[in-house]
Design an enzyme around this catalytic site. Structure first.
Site, PDB file in Angstrom:
ATOM      1  N   ASP A  88       1.049  -1.503   0.285  1.00  0.00           N
ATOM      2  CA  ASP A  88       0.007   0.009   0.182  1.00  0.00           C
ATOM      3  C   ASP A  88       0.827   1.584   0.505  1.00  0.00           C
ATOM      4  O   ASP A  88       2.163   1.106   0.000  1.00  0.00           O
ATOM      5  CB  ASP A  88      -1.026  -0.064   1.711  1.00  0.00           C
ATOM      6  CG  ASP A  88      -2.364   1.472   1.477  1.00  0.00           C
ATOM      7  OD1 ASP A  88      -2.442   1.617   0.512  1.00  0.00           O
ATOM      8  OD2 ASP A  88      -2.199   2.075   2.969  1.00  0.00           O
TER       9      ASP A  88
ATOM     10  N   ASP B 268      -0.301   5.210   0.681  1.00  0.00           N
ATOM     11  CA  ASP B 268      -0.520   6.026   1.654  1.00  0.00           C
ATOM     12  C   ASP B 268      -0.594   5.388   3.416  1.00  0.00           C
ATOM     13  O   ASP B 268      -1.405   4.320   3.596  1.00  0.00           O
ATOM     14  CB  ASP B 268      -2.070   6.667   1.987  1.00  0.00           C
ATOM     15  CG  ASP B 268      -1.859   7.465   0.553  1.00  0.00           C
ATOM     16  OD1 ASP B 268      -1.122   8.514   0.398  1.00  0.00           O
ATOM     17  OD2 ASP B 268      -2.817   7.280  -0.391  1.00  0.00           O
TER      18      ASP B 268
ATOM     19  N   ASP C 148      -1.546  -0.844   5.967  1.00  0.00           N
ATOM     20  CA  ASP C 148      -1.900   0.134   7.044  1.00  0.00           C
ATOM     21  C   ASP C 148      -3.303   0.153   7.832  1.00  0.00           C
ATOM     22  O   ASP C 148      -3.674   0.644   8.267  1.00  0.00           O
ATOM     23  CB  ASP C 148      -1.976   1.676   7.223  1.00  0.00           C
ATOM     24  CG  ASP C 148      -2.691   2.342   6.653  1.00  0.00           C
ATOM     25  OD1 ASP C 148      -2.484   2.332   5.167  1.00  0.00           O
ATOM     26  OD2 ASP C 148      -3.373   4.271   6.520  1.00  0.00           O
TER      27      ASP C 148
END
Length: 264
Positions: free
Chosen positions: A16, A18, A215
């Site tokens: 990922d 961000d 996240d």
């Protein structure tokens, strides 16, 4: 740089962006070294993002600017996945809430964009993604088009994405407004945790043991689980240690950062 033994067993690593590699315009500490170590250890790396604000080329430029080596073939965006799915249908008209990059993906799929025309409320498809200039006029047009029977297609259901000054609303927040106004649920959602993004990743990478890193429990970890992949949760974005500890089922791995996850 040696790779941690529990990561060394994976042939492919989906990363990922961000909250995993960066927050806003700042790279997470040690993330670039972690990506380099993965490559040196023999893993294939693919960058997988639900961010609809930029084209794949824009993400490649940002990756290089923040210290990550990357090629265009290593970036899978939700916009590109959306284009792939829309291209497999009859041509029609589309009203798009989203960035110029998202509009270009819809156009490239073969739909005729009718934003800012008298026919926008009669679009065959309404495509929803977040962008920083989102306004009431777009919500009104999308609402009217959907109530007239347009198919409702969304980039993602992400509620927020991490920024240095705190979370910013993501595509899911815009979609929620359209769904609330129309009483309709989206007919298609493309981004993580839906399978489409992971299918695109498998198509590019081929066979091998795969790890998905991100996240967010409800996006990255849930998406990996739905697609039968191991998952790694990093705590540099939208999830706290307490939330990670309370998660059920738990991610395969939990680490304070990408560097802590990868580097031995």
């Amino acid at each position: 740089m040696p790779v941690s033994p529990h990561i060394r067993k994976y042939d492919h690593v989906l990363l990922d962006l961000d909250g995993c590699l960066w927050v806003g315009d700042e790279a997470c500490e040690g993330a670039a070294d972690a990506v380099t170590a993965l490559r040196e250890g023999g893993a294939q790396v693919l960058f997988l993002t639900n961010d609809v604000r930029h084209a794949p080329e824009g993400f490649v430029r940002k990756l290089w600017r923040l210290g990550f080596q990357a090629s265009l073939a290593e970036v899978v965006t939700v916009g590109a996945a959306l284009q792939f799915h829309l291209a497999g249908r009859d041509r029609g008209t589309a009203f798009v809430i989203g960035s110029d990059a998202l509009i270009e993906h819809v156009d490239a799929a073969g739909l005729r964009i009718i934003n800012r025309t008298p026919f926008a409320t009669r679009a065959d498809v309404v495509v929803v993604g977040a962008h920083e200039d989102f306004g009431y006029d777009e919500l009104r047009t999308a609402t009217q088009a959907v109530l007239r029977g347009a198919e409702l297609v969304a980039a993602t259901r992400d509620r927020t994405f991490p920024m240095p000054d705190g979370p910013w609303p993501a595509s899911g927040a815009v979609l929620a407004a359209v769904e609330t106004a129309t009483g309709r649920t989206a007919d298609l959602v493309v981004g993580k945790p839906e399978p489409a993004m992971y299918e695109a990743a498998r198509d590019r990478l081929g066979p091998g043991r795969m790890l998905a890193v991100g996240d967010l429990l409800e996006v990255d970890v849930a998406g990996a689980r739905r697609s039968g992949l191991d998952s790694a949760l990093v705590l540099t974005g939208g999830t706290t240690r307490a939330e990670a500890d309370a998660a059920h089922p738990r991610p395969t791995h939990v680490a304070d950062s990408l560097a802590a996850l990868v580097l031995a």
